[in-house]
Design a protein around this motif. Sequence first.
Motif, PDB file in Angstrom:
ATOM      1  N   GLU A 128       0.828  -1.210   0.000  1.00 39.02           N
ATOM      2  CA  GLU A 128       0.000   0.000   0.000  1.00 39.02           C
ATOM      3  C   GLU A 128       0.859   1.255   0.000  1.00 39.02           C
ATOM      4  O   GLU A 128       0.529   2.253  -0.653  1.00 39.02           O
ATOM      5  CB  GLU A 128      -0.932  -0.010   1.220  1.00 39.02           C
ATOM      6  N   ILE A 129       1.949   1.226   0.731  1.00 38.53           N
ATOM      7  CA  ILE A 129       2.864   2.375   0.765  1.00 38.53           C
ATOM      8  C   ILE A 129       3.461   2.620  -0.616  1.00 38.53           C
ATOM      9  O   ILE A 129       3.549   3.764  -1.081  1.00 38.53           O
ATOM     10  CB  ILE A 129       3.986   2.147   1.801  1.00 38.53           C
ATOM     11  N   LYS A 130       3.840   1.535  -1.290  1.00 39.65           N
ATOM     12  CA  LYS A 130       4.428   1.661  -2.621  1.00 39.65           C
ATOM     13  C   LYS A 130       3.423   2.224  -3.613  1.00 39.65           C
ATOM     14  O   LYS A 130       3.757   3.095  -4.431  1.00 39.65           O
ATOM     15  CB  LYS A 130       4.917   0.286  -3.091  1.00 39.65           C
ATOM     16  N   ARG A 131       2.171   1.768  -3.535  1.00 40.86           N
ATOM     17  CA  ARG A 131       1.139   2.214  -4.468  1.00 40.86           C
ATOM     18  C   ARG A 131       0.751   3.675  -4.250  1.00 40.86           C
ATOM     19  O   ARG A 131       0.364   4.367  -5.185  1.00 40.86           O
ATOM     20  CB  ARG A 131      -0.102   1.330  -4.338  1.00 40.86           C
ATOM     21  N   SER A 132       0.844   4.141  -3.026  1.00 37.49           N
ATOM     22  CA  SER A 132       0.398   5.507  -2.715  1.00 37.49           C
ATOM     23  C   SER A 132       1.564   6.461  -2.504  1.00 37.49           C
ATOM     24  O   SER A 132       1.404   7.518  -1.901  1.00 37.49           O
ATOM     25  CB  SER A 132      -0.491   5.482  -1.464  1.00 37.49           C
ATOM     26  N   ARG A 133       2.736   6.110  -3.015  1.00 35.80           N
ATOM     27  CA  ARG A 133       3.933   6.908  -2.797  1.00 35.80           C
ATOM     28  C   ARG A 133       3.809   8.306  -3.407  1.00 35.80           C
ATOM     29  O   ARG A 133       4.361   9.268  -2.914  1.00 35.80           O
ATOM     30  CB  ARG A 133       5.153   6.176  -3.359  1.00 35.80           C
ATOM     31  N   GLY A 134       3.095   8.399  -4.517  1.00 34.83           N
ATOM     32  CA  GLY A 134       2.977   9.697  -5.186  1.00 34.83           C
ATOM     33  C   GLY A 134       1.831  10.551  -4.671  1.00 34.83           C
ATOM     34  O   GLY A 134       1.520  11.595  -5.263  1.00 34.83           O
ATOM     35  N   PHE A 135       1.198  10.132  -3.565  1.00 35.08           N
ATOM     36  CA  PHE A 135       0.026  10.841  -3.047  1.00 35.08           C
ATOM     37  C   PHE A 135       0.321  12.308  -2.757  1.00 35.08           C
ATOM     38  O   PHE A 135      -0.419  13.201  -3.181  1.00 35.08           O
ATOM     39  CB  PHE A 135      -0.484  10.137  -1.785  1.00 35.08           C
ATOM     40  N   ILE A 136       1.407  12.579  -2.028  1.00 37.48           N
ATOM     41  CA  ILE A 136       1.730  13.955  -1.628  1.00 37.48           C
ATOM     42  C   ILE A 136       1.975  14.820  -2.860  1.00 37.48           C
ATOM     43  O   ILE A 136       1.478  15.957  -2.949  1.00 37.48           O
ATOM     44  CB  ILE A 136       2.945  13.985  -0.688  1.00 37.48           C
ATOM     45  N   PHE A 137       2.721  14.286  -3.825  1.00 35.73           N
ATOM     46  CA  PHE A 137       3.031  15.053  -5.031  1.00 35.73           C
ATOM     47  C   PHE A 137       1.762  15.367  -5.819  1.00 35.73           C
ATOM     48  O   PHE A 137       1.531  16.511  -6.226  1.00 35.73           O
ATOM     49  CB  PHE A 137       4.021  14.289  -5.905  1.00 35.73           C
ATOM     50  N   ILE A 138       0.906  14.345  -6.048  1.00 35.36           N
ATOM     51  CA  ILE A 138      -0.304  14.542  -6.854  1.00 35.36           C
ATOM     52  C   ILE A 138      -1.270  15.494  -6.157  1.00 35.36           C
ATOM     53  O   ILE A 138      -1.809  16.424  -6.783  1.00 35.36           O
ATOM     54  CB  ILE A 138      -0.983  13.192  -7.130  1.00 35.36           C
ATOM     55  N   ALA A 139      -1.489  15.281  -4.854  1.00 37.37           N
ATOM     56  CA  ALA A 139      -2.409  16.141  -4.113  1.00 37.37           C
ATOM     57  C   ALA A 139      -1.907  17.582  -4.071  1.00 37.37           C
ATOM     58  O   ALA A 139      -2.684  18.531  -4.226  1.00 37.37           O
ATOM     59  CB  ALA A 139      -2.605  15.602  -2.692  1.00 37.37           C
ATOM     60  N   SER A 140      -0.597  17.762  -3.869  1.00 35.37           N
ATOM     61  CA  SER A 140      -0.017  19.110  -3.836  1.00 35.37           C
ATOM     62  C   SER A 140      -0.099  19.763  -5.207  1.00 35.37           C
ATOM     63  O   SER A 140      -0.399  20.964  -5.322  1.00 35.37           O
ATOM     64  CB  SER A 140       1.441  19.053  -3.366  1.00 35.37           C
ATOM     65  N   LEU A 141       0.167  18.982  -6.258  1.00 35.29           N
ATOM     66  CA  LEU A 141       0.104  19.517  -7.619  1.00 35.29           C
ATOM     67  C   LEU A 141      -1.304  20.002  -7.943  1.00 35.29           C
ATOM     68  O   LEU A 141      -1.488  21.120  -8.462  1.00 35.29           O
ATOM     69  CB  LEU A 141       0.534  18.444  -8.621  1.00 35.29           C
ATOM     70  N   LEU A 142      -2.313  19.193  -7.631  1.00 33.50           N
ATOM     71  CA  LEU A 142      -3.697  19.586  -7.878  1.00 33.50           C
ATOM     72  C   LEU A 142      -4.059  20.837  -7.081  1.00 33.50           C
ATOM     73  O   LEU A 142      -4.731  21.744  -7.584  1.00 33.50           O
ATOM     74  CB  LEU A 142      -4.647  18.439  -7.506  1.00 33.50           C
ATOM     75  N   PHE A 143      -3.585  20.891  -5.839  1.00 28.83           N
ATOM     76  CA  PHE A 143      -3.878  22.028  -4.969  1.00 28.83           C
ATOM     77  C   PHE A 143      -3.324  23.318  -5.563  1.00 28.83           C
ATOM     78  O   PHE A 143      -4.020  24.343  -5.645  1.00 28.83           O
ATOM     79  CB  PHE A 143      -3.293  21.778  -3.578  1.00 28.83           C
ATOM     80  N   PHE A 144      -2.082  23.301  -5.999  1.00 22.48           N
ATOM     81  CA  PHE A 144      -1.457  24.520  -6.501  1.00 22.48           C
ATOM     82  C   PHE A 144      -1.922  24.862  -7.925  1.00 22.48           C
ATOM     83  O   PHE A 144      -1.876  26.030  -8.322  1.00 22.48           O
ATOM     84  CB  PHE A 144       0.061  24.414  -6.425  1.00 22.48           C
ATOM     85  N   ILE A 145      -2.380  23.873  -8.683  1.00 23.97           N
ATOM     86  CA  ILE A 145      -3.057  24.180  -9.940  1.00 23.97           C
ATOM     87  C   ILE A 145      -4.338  24.958  -9.637  1.00 23.97           C
ATOM     88  O   ILE A 145      -4.693  25.911 -10.341  1.00 23.97           O
ATOM     89  CB  ILE A 145      -3.371  22.897 -10.737  1.00 23.97           C
ATOM     90  N   GLY A 146      -5.021  24.550  -8.558  1.00 27.70           N
ATOM     91  CA  GLY A 146      -6.213  25.270  -8.117  1.00 27.70           C
ATOM     92  C   GLY A 146      -5.889  26.697  -7.707  1.00 27.70           C
ATOM     93  O   GLY A 146      -6.637  27.633  -8.010  1.00 27.70           O
ATOM     94  N   VAL A 147      -4.761  26.897  -7.001  1.00 25.30           N
ATOM     95  CA  VAL A 147      -4.325  28.243  -6.616  1.00 25.30           C
ATOM     96  C   VAL A 147      -4.073  29.081  -7.864  1.00 25.30           C
ATOM     97  O   VAL A 147      -4.528  30.236  -7.973  1.00 25.30           O
ATOM     98  CB  VAL A 147      -3.042  28.178  -5.760  1.00 25.30           C
ATOM     99  N   PHE A 148      -3.344  28.512  -8.807  1.00 27.26           N
ATOM    100  CA  PHE A 148      -3.008  29.210 -10.054  1.00 27.26           C
ATOM    101  C   PHE A 148      -4.281  29.568 -10.827  1.00 27.26           C
ATOM    102  O   PHE A 148      -4.447  30.708 -11.280  1.00 27.26           O
ATOM    103  CB  PHE A 148      -2.101  28.313 -10.907  1.00 27.26           C
ATOM    104  N   PHE A 149      -5.188  28.602 -10.979  1.00 26.62           N
ATOM    105  CA  PHE A 149      -6.428  28.829 -11.721  1.00 26.62           C
ATOM    106  C   PHE A 149      -7.294  29.881 -11.036  1.00 26.62           C
ATOM    107  O   PHE A 149      -7.890  30.745 -11.695  1.00 26.62           O
ATOM    108  CB  PHE A 149      -7.192  27.517 -11.863  1.00 26.62           C
ATOM    109  N   SER A 150      -7.363  29.827  -9.721  1.00 29.37           N
ATOM    110  CA  SER A 150      -8.148  30.794  -8.972  1.00 29.37           C
ATOM    111  C   SER A 150      -7.583  32.197  -9.104  1.00 29.37           C
ATOM    112  O   SER A 150      -8.315  33.161  -9.355  1.00 29.37           O
ATOM    113  CB  SER A 150      -8.190  30.391  -7.491  1.00 29.37           C
ATOM    114  N   PHE A 151      -6.248  32.324  -8.968  1.00 30.30           N
ATOM    115  CA  PHE A 151      -5.617  33.647  -8.977  1.00 30.30           C
ATOM    116  C   PHE A 151      -5.638  34.285 -10.356  1.00 30.30           C
ATOM    117  O   PHE A 151      -5.879  35.490 -10.488  1.00 30.30           O
ATOM    118  CB  PHE A 151      -4.173  33.527  -8.490  1.00 30.30           C
ATOM    119  N   TYR A 152      -5.400  33.487 -11.398  1.00 29.89           N
ATOM    120  CA  TYR A 152      -5.261  34.051 -12.742  1.00 29.89           C
ATOM    121  C   TYR A 152      -6.529  33.973 -13.594  1.00 29.89           C
ATOM    122  O   TYR A 152      -6.590  34.604 -14.653  1.00 29.89           O
ATOM    123  CB  TYR A 152      -4.117  33.372 -13.492  1.00 29.89           C
TER     124      TYR A 152
END
Length: 271
Positions: A128-152
């Motif tokens: 499970e750890i191996k499968r979800s290793r990219g969780f932080i990166f993907i969740a953070s990427l989506l979050f900051f795409i949201g920041v960018f989309f909201s701001f611009y």
Amino acid sequence: MGEQQKEMSFLGHLEELRWHLVRSAAAIFIMTIIFFVFAEQVYNHFLLAHIKSDFITYRLFCDFFNFFGMDSAFCNVNFDDKKLQSIKVTSQLMNSIWSSFILGIIVSFPYILWEIWRFVSPGLTAHEIKRSRGFIFIASLLFFIGVFFSFYVIAPISIQFLYNYQITDAIQNSFTLESHIGLVTNMLLGVSILFELPVLIYFLTKIGLITPEFLKKYRKHALVVVLIVAAIITPPDVASQVIVAIPILILYEISIKVSRRVIKKQQKDAK
């Protein structure tokens, strides 16, 4: 003896959770202090950027619509006579503290996710750890795409419309500092959380609360809701509403694919 060990284990988990929360709060506090110290730059170049007529989004939207031969209000943006009002003695101080806190949460988001991951990961298997290793990166990427989309995108569209909306000439718009900053920070945080929809659907599917069939069944309802929200927060022209609605609908379709993939994986593992 077993109950005592179980109780100690529970208390140990509470203690561990407490320290994860403390470190997360410390990260937010440090970032809040930094934003507060540089409040003038943050306000001039970020929080108040949308009431400057030469903001990049207004120029790009004007060029975009002109390219297709369409008239656009973004070609005549003018905020020269718009001044925010600070009507309380403590308004500027409290507003700078609050906005620094919200921005502190936004910037600290990846670290907060990491602390959550550190707390949860000991209870997961190696697979499970191996499968979800990219969780932080993907969740953070989506979050900051949201920041960018909201701001611009969302913030400038909404501010341009709301600042110029007038029922009658008998009413004069005179906005307060709190209303403007509250609008911008709420959009930044709210839209960024909205962009976490695929991650949310992933976990809801994992625990059996959501299925791809359910998401597909209510796709039309979701489309109506998205269009209503887009119509509320954008000027009354189709082009602006489409600009806001398309990314949200794309996120919904991605969520369906994520949910389907989780179900297939669960069925494969069950065999």
